[in-house]
Design a protein around this motif. Structure first.
Motif: not given
Length: 88
Positions: A52-71
């Motif tokens: 669960l911890t790894d999955s939550i970290v992956d979720l947050k990392t993916g969300a930050l990746g979307v934000e950075a790529s959108a920028k």
């Protein structure tokens, strides 16, 4: 110079969109893992359970990746607007 600039802007757009897609896929996979934490479904059919911890970290990392790529896409768009204003 114009060809190189055009190529760089197209590359920025392409990389931004590709980053959004990859990060979006990461978010979807992590969300599926989180949803299946207590279920019998296993990602990649491993015998080990989903962490669960790894999955939550992956979720947050993916969300930050979307934000950075959108920028990246946003900056490329602004650059095109500036070029149009300058040369039009």
């Amino acid at each position: 110079m114009a060809i190189s600039l055009n190529s760089n802007i197209n590359s920025a757009f392409a990389n931004g969109v590709q980053g959004i897609q990859r990060s979006s896929d990461q978010v979807a996979e992590a969300a599926l893992d989180i949803a299946n934490v207590n279920g019998d479904s296993q990602r990649h059919s491993n015998t080990s359970s989903v962490n669960l911890t790894d999955s939550i970290v992956d979720l947050k990392t993916g969300a930050l990746g979307v934000e950075a790529s959108a920028k990246v896409v946003d900056v490329a768009n602004d650059t095109i607007g500036t070029l149009l204003d300058t040369f039009a």
